[in-house]
Design an enzyme around this catalytic site. Structure first.
Site, PDB file in Angstrom:
ATOM      1  CB  CYS A   1      14.720  34.811   7.610  1.00  0.00           C
ATOM      2  SG  CYS A   1      14.401  34.014   6.019  1.00  0.00           S
TER       3      CYS A   1
ATOM      4  CB  CYS B   1      16.057  33.981  -0.904  1.00  0.00           C
ATOM      5  SG  CYS B   1      14.744  34.984  -0.156  1.00  0.00           S
TER       6      CYS B   1
END
EC number: 2.8.1.13
Length: 358
Positions: free
Chosen positions: A194, A95
């Protein structure tokens, strides 16, 4: 002329303090929040609101960049494919490279005409005059150090990035948040990915994308000890949640996606004296052509251990540990260090290579 900087704001205390520090130092700050996840009510919604509040408090602009498609392609699809193939992917480093730093720098340069970005990560960057390379270093606060997740950043990104929190502890960050009277000062740190915060657990997330596929749990001799509902529910070194009875503790030793089997054994069987690493990125040094002696970290919270890193075929390296390591997990990152300096890193291979080294 006032230097401009784009600060990535997640809505947490760390990125808030990073923005406030740079603002106090005289930078013209532009806050940017990445919109990561599709659907309403996801984890990012609260972060967007808090990030906007911080920018309003500091009197700086706030931009929202839609990276939902990038997040879907590079993170969600990456995780689903990896777990389906019997590996345990590391989404955070992926990410950082593909969704956060690269796109944020691109947006800063192309849309705002700004050449510097900053985040609230705990890490440090320095330029080595002798090697003419930017080096990535551990943070001063070793408990919060995030260099493990940043090993895949390019020289271009490191050259453009500031880490305002790298030289201080988390305690100081909290104190500064109170001193700045930031609206996020009392906000708790995120404890999970997340994705987990949005879906409840990694199992719940994966079950949304991967259909159940029953298979066998076997020991190293092939004897069937039980059954599972999908290899994506397991990872190397796992002991809890196996659902089988045994006279001694058993651990996941291997995941076989071809036979759809979970192979278990004793703790010693879950150890390994070597592993192979692919998809390498050399950060602080050029790609080595001879074996190097260094330390490696094979998971985020593990202590670094000493290894010989040997250049191998197919742009891999072979890591030979001084002592066998428990639960070396394919799909996770192996990050090489020389003291505080990140030499480079890559992804642990699912299978051992058999061809001789360089």
């Amino acid at each position: 002329m006032t230097q401009k900087v784009v600060v990535g704001l997640s809505g947490g205390v760390d990125s808030s303090v990073a923005a406030a520090l740079l603002h106090r130092q005289g930078y013209a700050v532009v806050g940017v929040t990445l919109w990561l996840m599709k659907g309403k009510g996801q984890c990012c919604s609260e972060g967007l609101v808090d990030a906007a509040s911080i920018c309003e408090q500091l009197g700086v602009p706030h931009e929202i960049v839609d990276t939902r498609d990038l997040f879907q392609n590079h993170i969600i699809d990456y995780l689903v494919q990896g777990y389906g193939e019997g590996v345990t992917p590391l989404p955070c480093s992926q990410c950082n490279k593909a969704v956060k730093f690269g796109p944020m720098l691109q947006y800063a340069q192309q849309s705002l005409g700004i050449d510097k970005i900053a985040t609230g990560h705990y890490a440090r960057i320095r330029f080595n005059e002798a090697s003419q390379r930017y080096e990535l270093l551990r943070a001063v606060d070793r408990q919060k150090d995030q260099s493990y997740f940043l090993y895949d950043l390019s020289q271009e990104i490191l050259a453009a990035t500031l880490f305002p929190l790298g030289e201080q502890t988390k305690t100081v960050t909290r104190q500064l948040a109170a001193e700045f009277d930031l609206s996020t000062a009392e906000k708790k740190d995120s404890q999970d990915l997340c994705l987990i915060e949005a879906h409840g657990s990694m199992r719940d997330f994966l079950d949304k994308y991967i259909a159940p596929k029953a298979g066998e749990i076997v020991d190293l001799s092939g004897a069937v000890l039980g059954h599972h509902e999908g290899i994506h529910h397991y990872t190397i070194g796992q002991r809890k949640g196996l659902g089988i009875a045994a006279a001694e503790p058993l651990y996941v030793v291997k995941l076989d996606p071809v036979m759809n089997r979970v192979i278990v054994g004793d703790r010693q069987s879950a150890g390994s004296g070597e592993c192979y690493v692919q998809r390498l990125n050399w950060v602080s040094i050029p790609e080595p052509t001879a074996p190097i002696r260094c330390e490696v970290q094979v998971r985020y919270r593990s202590a670094p251990v000493t290894v010989n890193a040997i250049p191998w075929h197919d742009q891999q390296i072979k890591l030979v540990f001084d002592e066998p390591q428990f639960g070396i997990t394919p799909g996770q990152a192996a990050v090489l260090y020389d003291g505080d300096r990140v030499l480079g890193g890559g992804i642990i291979c699912p299978q051992k290579s058999e061809t001789a080294g360089v």
